[in-house]
Design a protein around this motif. Sequence first.
Motif, PDB file in Angstrom:
ATOM      1  N   THR A 122      -4.161  62.371 -45.827  1.00 42.32           N
ATOM      2  CA  THR A 122      -2.986  61.777 -46.686  1.00 42.32           C
ATOM      3  C   THR A 122      -3.256  61.816 -48.127  1.00 42.32           C
ATOM      4  O   THR A 122      -4.554  62.326 -48.647  1.00 42.32           O
ATOM      5  CB  THR A 122      -2.656  60.317 -46.152  1.00 42.32           C
ATOM      6  N   ASP A 123      -2.298  61.780 -48.866  1.00 38.87           N
ATOM      7  CA  ASP A 123      -2.352  61.707 -50.489  1.00 38.87           C
ATOM      8  C   ASP A 123      -2.070  60.406 -51.064  1.00 38.87           C
ATOM      9  O   ASP A 123      -1.846  60.176 -52.167  1.00 38.87           O
ATOM     10  CB  ASP A 123      -1.365  62.670 -51.061  1.00 38.87           C
ATOM     11  N   SER A 124      -2.187  59.212 -50.137  1.00 39.75           N
ATOM     12  CA  SER A 124      -2.186  58.027 -50.408  1.00 39.75           C
ATOM     13  C   SER A 124      -3.130  57.314 -50.898  1.00 39.75           C
ATOM     14  O   SER A 124      -4.017  56.901 -50.166  1.00 39.75           O
ATOM     15  CB  SER A 124      -1.311  56.914 -49.427  1.00 39.75           C
ATOM     16  N   TRP A 125      -3.315  56.923 -52.147  1.00 40.01           N
ATOM     17  CA  TRP A 125      -4.704  56.463 -52.569  1.00 40.01           C
ATOM     18  C   TRP A 125      -4.398  54.790 -52.765  1.00 40.01           C
ATOM     19  O   TRP A 125      -3.197  54.426 -53.690  1.00 40.01           O
ATOM     20  CB  TRP A 125      -5.081  56.774 -53.989  1.00 40.01           C
ATOM     21  N   GLN A 126      -5.065  54.073 -52.371  1.00 41.63           N
ATOM     22  CA  GLN A 126      -5.033  52.637 -52.487  1.00 41.63           C
ATOM     23  C   GLN A 126      -6.059  52.014 -53.259  1.00 41.63           C
ATOM     24  O   GLN A 126      -7.319  52.402 -52.829  1.00 41.63           O
ATOM     25  CB  GLN A 126      -5.109  52.148 -50.873  1.00 41.63           C
ATOM     26  N   ARG A 127      -5.905  51.066 -54.100  1.00 40.55           N
ATOM     27  CA  ARG A 127      -6.885  50.513 -54.849  1.00 40.55           C
ATOM     28  C   ARG A 127      -7.583  49.390 -54.107  1.00 40.55           C
ATOM     29  O   ARG A 127      -6.700  48.655 -53.530  1.00 40.55           O
ATOM     30  CB  ARG A 127      -6.368  50.009 -56.168  1.00 40.55           C
ATOM     31  N   VAL A 128      -8.861  49.573 -54.012  1.00 44.47           N
ATOM     32  CA  VAL A 128      -9.634  48.478 -53.156  1.00 44.47           C
ATOM     33  C   VAL A 128      -9.628  47.101 -53.753  1.00 44.47           C
ATOM     34  O   VAL A 128      -9.262  45.978 -53.462  1.00 44.47           O
ATOM     35  CB  VAL A 128     -10.803  48.986 -52.703  1.00 44.47           C
ATOM     36  N   ASN A 129     -10.209  47.092 -54.976  1.00 44.24           N
ATOM     37  CA  ASN A 129     -10.346  45.975 -55.833  1.00 44.24           C
ATOM     38  C   ASN A 129      -9.188  45.756 -56.999  1.00 44.24           C
ATOM     39  O   ASN A 129      -9.376  46.167 -58.218  1.00 44.24           O
ATOM     40  CB  ASN A 129     -11.657  45.825 -56.784  1.00 44.24           C
ATOM     41  N   THR A 130      -8.370  45.092 -56.519  1.00 48.52           N
ATOM     42  CA  THR A 130      -7.091  45.328 -57.282  1.00 48.52           C
ATOM     43  C   THR A 130      -7.117  44.066 -58.388  1.00 48.52           C
ATOM     44  O   THR A 130      -6.466  44.313 -59.284  1.00 48.52           O
ATOM     45  CB  THR A 130      -5.638  45.016 -56.306  1.00 48.52           C
ATOM     46  N   GLU A 131      -7.623  43.173 -58.065  1.00 52.46           N
ATOM     47  CA  GLU A 131      -7.788  41.991 -58.904  1.00 52.46           C
ATOM     48  C   GLU A 131      -8.780  42.040 -59.982  1.00 52.46           C
ATOM     49  O   GLU A 131      -8.576  41.885 -61.378  1.00 52.46           O
ATOM     50  CB  GLU A 131      -7.811  40.545 -57.955  1.00 52.46           C
ATOM     51  N   ILE A 132     -10.151  42.174 -59.664  1.00 53.05           N
ATOM     52  CA  ILE A 132     -11.038  42.071 -60.599  1.00 53.05           C
ATOM     53  C   ILE A 132     -11.806  43.580 -60.439  1.00 53.05           C
ATOM     54  O   ILE A 132     -12.371  43.895 -59.346  1.00 53.05           O
ATOM     55  CB  ILE A 132     -12.090  40.989 -60.390  1.00 53.05           C
ATOM     56  N   PRO A 133     -11.942  44.072 -61.536  1.00 53.76           N
ATOM     57  CA  PRO A 133     -12.661  45.110 -61.723  1.00 53.76           C
ATOM     58  C   PRO A 133     -14.251  44.975 -61.803  1.00 53.76           C
ATOM     59  O   PRO A 133     -14.608  43.868 -61.838  1.00 53.76           O
ATOM     60  CB  PRO A 133     -12.501  46.221 -62.624  1.00 53.76           C
ATOM     61  N   VAL A 134     -15.045  46.071 -60.964  1.00 52.64           N
ATOM     62  CA  VAL A 134     -16.524  45.714 -60.605  1.00 52.64           C
ATOM     63  C   VAL A 134     -17.211  46.095 -62.067  1.00 52.64           C
ATOM     64  O   VAL A 134     -16.825  47.298 -62.645  1.00 52.64           O
ATOM     65  CB  VAL A 134     -17.144  46.530 -59.578  1.00 52.64           C
ATOM     66  N   LYS A 135     -18.424  45.623 -62.403  1.00 55.32           N
ATOM     67  CA  LYS A 135     -19.224  45.870 -63.414  1.00 55.32           C
ATOM     68  C   LYS A 135     -20.180  46.905 -63.154  1.00 55.32           C
ATOM     69  O   LYS A 135     -20.568  47.724 -63.987  1.00 55.32           O
ATOM     70  CB  LYS A 135     -19.722  44.695 -64.068  1.00 55.32           C
ATOM     71  N   SER A 136     -20.837  47.048 -61.843  1.00 56.03           N
ATOM     72  CA  SER A 136     -21.885  47.885 -61.465  1.00 56.03           C
ATOM     73  C   SER A 136     -21.491  49.269 -61.084  1.00 56.03           C
ATOM     74  O   SER A 136     -20.207  49.348 -60.394  1.00 56.03           O
ATOM     75  CB  SER A 136     -22.565  47.236 -60.357  1.00 56.03           C
ATOM     76  N   PRO A 137     -22.282  50.133 -61.403  1.00 54.91           N
ATOM     77  CA  PRO A 137     -21.763  51.568 -60.672  1.00 54.91           C
ATOM     78  C   PRO A 137     -22.236  51.789 -59.183  1.00 54.91           C
ATOM     79  O   PRO A 137     -22.794  52.791 -58.721  1.00 54.91           O
ATOM     80  CB  PRO A 137     -22.486  52.540 -61.590  1.00 54.91           C
ATOM     81  N   ARG A 138     -21.954  50.565 -58.433  1.00 54.70           N
ATOM     82  CA  ARG A 138     -22.332  50.532 -57.184  1.00 54.70           C
ATOM     83  C   ARG A 138     -20.986  49.815 -56.634  1.00 54.70           C
ATOM     84  O   ARG A 138     -20.353  48.730 -57.065  1.00 54.70           O
ATOM     85  CB  ARG A 138     -23.507  49.924 -56.844  1.00 54.70           C
ATOM     86  N   PHE A 139     -20.689  49.874 -55.484  1.00 53.56           N
ATOM     87  CA  PHE A 139     -19.526  49.255 -54.719  1.00 53.56           C
ATOM     88  C   PHE A 139     -19.685  49.412 -53.233  1.00 53.56           C
ATOM     89  O   PHE A 139     -19.970  50.507 -52.563  1.00 53.56           O
ATOM     90  CB  PHE A 139     -18.268  49.819 -55.175  1.00 53.56           C
ATOM     91  N   ALA A 140     -19.481  48.082 -52.412  1.00 55.26           N
ATOM     92  CA  ALA A 140     -19.612  48.267 -51.212  1.00 55.26           C
ATOM     93  C   ALA A 140     -18.169  47.840 -50.494  1.00 55.26           C
ATOM     94  O   ALA A 140     -17.484  46.825 -51.092  1.00 55.26           O
ATOM     95  CB  ALA A 140     -20.453  47.158 -50.512  1.00 55.26           C
ATOM     96  N   LEU A 141     -17.840  48.890 -49.658  1.00 58.89           N
ATOM     97  CA  LEU A 141     -16.416  48.637 -48.952  1.00 58.89           C
ATOM     98  C   LEU A 141     -16.489  48.024 -47.700  1.00 58.89           C
ATOM     99  O   LEU A 141     -17.359  48.840 -46.841  1.00 58.89           O
ATOM    100  CB  LEU A 141     -15.684  49.903 -48.881  1.00 58.89           C
TER     101      LEU A 141
END
Length: 1583
Positions: free
Chosen positions: A574-593
């Motif tokens: 699909t071409d539907s991109w969904q933002r995972v962290n919609t409220e608070i952006p993360v500061k680290s160049p790491r992220f766990a989904l």
Amino acid sequence: MSGSIPFYQKHHLHYDRGYRSKETESKLSKYQTSSSRYAAGSSSSAASFSRGLKVSSYSGLEASRLSPVPKRAKPTYLAVDKENQIIGYVVPIFRGSQEFATGLSHTEEARVRDTASYMAGRDLFTSGLEMERSELISRREAMRGTAERISLNKRIHEHGEHFKRMNEDSLMHPPEFVIKPRSHTVWEKQCVRLHCTVTGWPDPRVVWYKNNVAIDPMACPGKYTLESRYSVHSLEINKCDFDDTAQYRVSAMNANGELSAFASVVVKRFKGEIDESLPSPRRGSTEDGPVSEYGITFKTHIVDKFGVSFGREGETMSLGCTVIIYPALNRYQPEIQWYRDDVLLSPSKWNHMHWSGDRATLTLTHLNKEDEGLYTLRVTTKSGYETYSAYVFVRDADAEVEGAPGAPLDVRCLDANKDYIIATWKQPAVDGGESILGYFVDRCEVGTNHWIQCNDTPVKFARFPVTGLVEGRSYTFRVRAVNKSGMSRPSRVSEPVAAMDPADRARMRGTSAPWTGQIIVTEEEPAEGIVPGRPLELQVTEATKNYVVLSWKPPGEKGLEGVMYYVEKCVSGTDSWQRVNTEIPVKSPRFALFDLAEGKSYSFRVRCCNTAGVGEPSDPTDATTVGDKLDIPSAPGKVVPTRNTDTSVVVSWEASQGAKELVGYYIESSVVGSNEWNPCNNKPVKATRFICHGLMTGEKYVFRVRAVNAAGLSQFSPESEPVEVKAAIASPTPPFGISVLECVRDSMVLGWKQPTCIGGADITGYFVDYREVIDGVPGKWHEANIRAVSERAYRVSDLKENRKYQFQVRAANMAGVGIPSLPSDTFLCEEWTIAVPGPPHDLQIREVRNDSLVLLWKPPVYQGRDPVNGFYIDIKEAEAPLEAWRGVNTQATEKAYIKIKNLKEAEVYVFRVRAQNKAGVGNVSDVTEPVSAVTKPGTKEIVVDVNDDGIISLNFECGDMTPDSKFVWSKNYEELTDPSRMTVETKGNKSKAVFNTPGEEDIGIYSCLVTHTDGASSSYTLSQEELKRLLAISHDHKFPIIPLKSELAVELLEKGRVRFWLQAEKISANGKVDYIFNDNALSQGEKYKMNFDKNTGVIEMTMDSLTPADEGTFTFQLQDGKATNQSSLVLIGDVFKELQKESEFQRKEWFRKQGPHFIEYLGYEVTPECCVVLKCKVGNMKKDTSALWYKDGREIKADENLGFTEGVLKLEIAQISKKDSGLYEVVLKDDRGKDTSTLNLTDQGFKDLMNEVFSFIANSSTPLKITSTDQGIRLYTFVSYYNDLLQVTWHYKDSAIAFSDRIKSGVVGEQLWLQITEPTEKDMGKYAIEFNDGKGGLRRTVELSGQAFDDAFAEFQRLKAAAIAERSRARVAGGLPDVVTIQDGKALNLTCNISGDPMPEVTWLKNDREITSDDHIILKFASGKFASFTITAVNTSDSGKYSILVKNKYGTESGDFTLEIIEGTPDLGVTSYMTDAEGNVVFGQNTPKEKMKTPGTGTKTQKRKESVTKILPMEDVTASGEPDAQKDEEVAVVASGEAKATDSEQTGDAEGVADQRLAADQSDAPEQPEATVEEPEPGAETA
């Protein structure tokens, strides 16, 4: 030759010091000084060109060109190929000084450095060209000079060689190393070869050493290989391990000298850079010898070691060893290090380390499973190191919930970033019987105790990303496991970790890259607000079915502000991109989904954002399927257990195939048939071999293994074959101490010592090899015997006379033949012709105790010219010098054994033996091994026993037996082989040697030795006296006597019955008794009652009473099988009469006690309150039993303090006196009988009673004290109770006091006093009061002298003066009312009583101002007693405060009142008022009764009351009391409040208030006399 560091010396932190000579270090320090000056100049010159540019510059000279070259002992310029073969000369590269390197002199460089303008304008290209030209010229000059020196040295060398060839003596020269061995660094399990080339003539002998200990390849077969070919010598070390890290020395020696060379070998245990925690190898050495502290070689011994230890989580464990370093230097401190699994431990809250000077201790304060592992103590001195290791096992603590799993372990934090971290852990070995559902991760901010659970659902993967952290704060983590039964205990917390950018963390640590010679300058990014660019290198770093972890790099263009990130996901296809962290952006160049659908594929991308906006997305990742990428490892392969010790088994297994990220293995064991599995380790082991400890000896076990990684635990391996826990056997170690016992022309007799370890099985024999040594070169080994010899001595035959030989011996047991011993010394085969005997051999030590031991030996093989006739034994302390040898026996002993006594406990000794014959004393034997005089714990001795059948036996028990141990009995230390004299029986750990027919031929020393133990042995000496004693005991046992605990005795029972009895110690159920009286048998009947209790052995016969016919001898005859005994009792004469009398009395007493009777007869006691209580204890009372008290025949009624409680009758006399003396009697009676008890309290009885009362009174008296009165000094004491009959005597200076008017005594209440009136110094001295209680009495004393007398006398004088002053001071005896209210124009008269001696002066005051008498105010003072105050006609000006002041030399007192004037009222008559001593208003005798009933009356109280107002008809009152004519006027007197107390100006002590009187004439009253002070009538009401 290049000056760069060789490859084998790179990456070693210890290289700079460990591998440099002193000369090299000196050169290096000079180089560092010069290079630092050069670097400072070059850096300053380049600084002006580096601003605002990106410049990469280099120092200009390579490090290798400036590296110092170590100076060799003999400088040479030889060129060698790869095989170290000399191929010619070389010209070394020139190494110029600083002047040549820079092209400038010191002065020129300083001038250039100081001239900033020159530095700024200098052209960089010109500078470089000039530098190269200057350097080229310098090199040419230096090379020319060097070539000339080389040519000259070559000519000198050739001339010297020619001179040597011409001189024959020069052909012999000492050893010289052409090529020295070099140091190596290798990995574990690799081989290393050290080689060198040595020249010299004669050919030198080469010996290799490890840490100054000669290397013997035979001692460690297969470990070392030595080769010597064509002057090239090599040492090869096979399969290096960690202990091979050492300093190796090769020594070459010939007749002209000795020379050594050194090399170090470092064995690395881990791949990569060398770990800082690994110990560095020992230092190298100089040409003079090994480097050691103060020139001393230390010997280190680790004793009193800790063993394999078992602990439980939460407990505290201490591991310790005693370290002995010889020689002992007071201030020398070895390096003590502790390792766990080869990782160096540092002091922390979990590990406490202590070194006391001789003991190293490691304390594990709170055990966790992380503490499990192999612990190693490493003691390092300058001469080397010693290590000791043992395993520590840590079991899980008891679960808080039954069935819950064990706690996870080894929690660590990885990949820490600003708001993100990955927590990892290891799964526990114990799951509680149910599979683990997952794990919960908790975090706690450092500085708080609040734990927060990070995941809502348990995760099965042993790794979890924790998000939502606050940047800049530090956290600790812990993990809990959960199964169906419940939650485990939490793991040990992780080390704290800060949530911050890794770059910031590196900056905070202060780490910096090593100097590379480059300077990099970057431009600052613009400070304008810029939308950040795309993130770089986005990738999926970890994917499980629970979460996916993304990582990326920040964009190149990110602006000056902090950058944050948005993460977007897209389902594949699909071409539907969904933002995972919609409220608070993360500061680290790491992220766990989280919360991704398992099995689906996703792509991810990241956007950067700041206040300027959101940037473009990164390139998306490849499609990632949600699921575990790491599989659970496969089950391990075949498990093979092997016997190790009696409590441990070695378990090995095949590794898990294809396992990724393997953490380790868990091993479990189970007793065969129990089906109960227990973990052998609680911390995963990575190897495929493990020693399982703590098993039960003799049990059979099976084992299984499973692998573990982050994904989970594998299935169990197949169960192993059962293995019995039993110590493994091995071939014995080599024998040692080979010596020659006898030598003839073609044979030699050898002797040797038993191996130190026999391998767990008896030695079956020995094999001897020999080889011939020709000119110092040994030949091949030859077998001396094909069949094993059991003795430790053997004759080697077929030798050649006058040839030299070496020998070696091997021991064999059921496990095989051991390795051979070290070659013996070289012995010459020549016939001995000496007259004295040879040395004894095979010395053995047994029965070691604190103060003694037994030494055994065998006679010498070579007897000498005459037979051996005795032996001498020598002793010395092990560390003592040779001069300390001393003899044990002064007379030669013929026996081949001796017991050495009077040893010093814990001292270490060595022994040797010499044989003698008629020719003299022969050579000494080999010295024994050192032995410590200490009785080992659990040591038992031989016990002699004689059983019930009279059989004599020797018994020995051993508590340290092994399955292969045997008891060996000996007589006179020769093994018993003749069964006709003794029979040996062994069962378990006990052995018995039974004498068949003991006799004199059995006299001797009997000993027992237990094989396969640590020398368990004992001996027993059977002397002639001991044999007689044992034979007597044996006879008693064969013909036994029934032992008696007590002989026949008689006692009286209740009702006067007589009991004859005895008790046998032991008697069987078949025993019988005959009762005899005067040789006549008695039988059971009415008169005699017999009883025989065979359980207790008590035999008794009872009779109701004794008659004269029963006088005689009673006998009990016992028989039990063949054992007999008897006991008799003679009852005749006075003995019989006394017994008969007592029996009759007891009979009567019994009948008396059938009715009410006295248990305790009437007596008395005195209570602490000095009350006398008559009491008696009665028994067998009923309700209708009467108890009557009598005194002198008169009954005492019940109301006269009689009492009966708890079987005690009491009569209390509260205050006893003479009238209470008399004869007291108590009578008990009812229908069952009567009993009487009397108490005589007359004469002496009463006197004794009173003395006891007096004793209580005397003991209650207080210490004698001193006080003073106004009459004199008083001595007094208090008693708790005083009785008039008490006799008290006062003493002065130990003499009774004669009382007079001046000295009196008396009693006031409970106080006894002695009054000394008007005391003088003659009254000083010691006073005492003595209480007479008819016994010793009691005396209380006090010393009235010195300061005590002075103080008391001074107080007396003061009190006397005060009393006189108090009696004589001026007083106002009658008080005045507070307020007087009177009508205007009326007359007022007030009168007061005055006292005092001398007569006081009287002064009247108005408003504090003195007034005098006149016509208006008349003041009188009559008879020195009465003071009157009269106002003839009051007016308003008379209002105010009036006071009377009386004064004499002893004091002053005053009284006051307030006068108030009111308007007139009708005349109501005249009423007279007075006041009492307290100033209360009272009525006089002429007061009308109706006036007494006025509401103004009352009693004056201490508190002020409301004013009482009385309206009175008033007439003028004069001093004579005559009435005035003014009858129509009224006077009002108001007595308000409480009469004021008079003031005393001098004494201030007003004891009373003077009476006051207020009088007014009544118009109708009769004529009254002069006003006087009158006391109120008893019944009168007072106001």
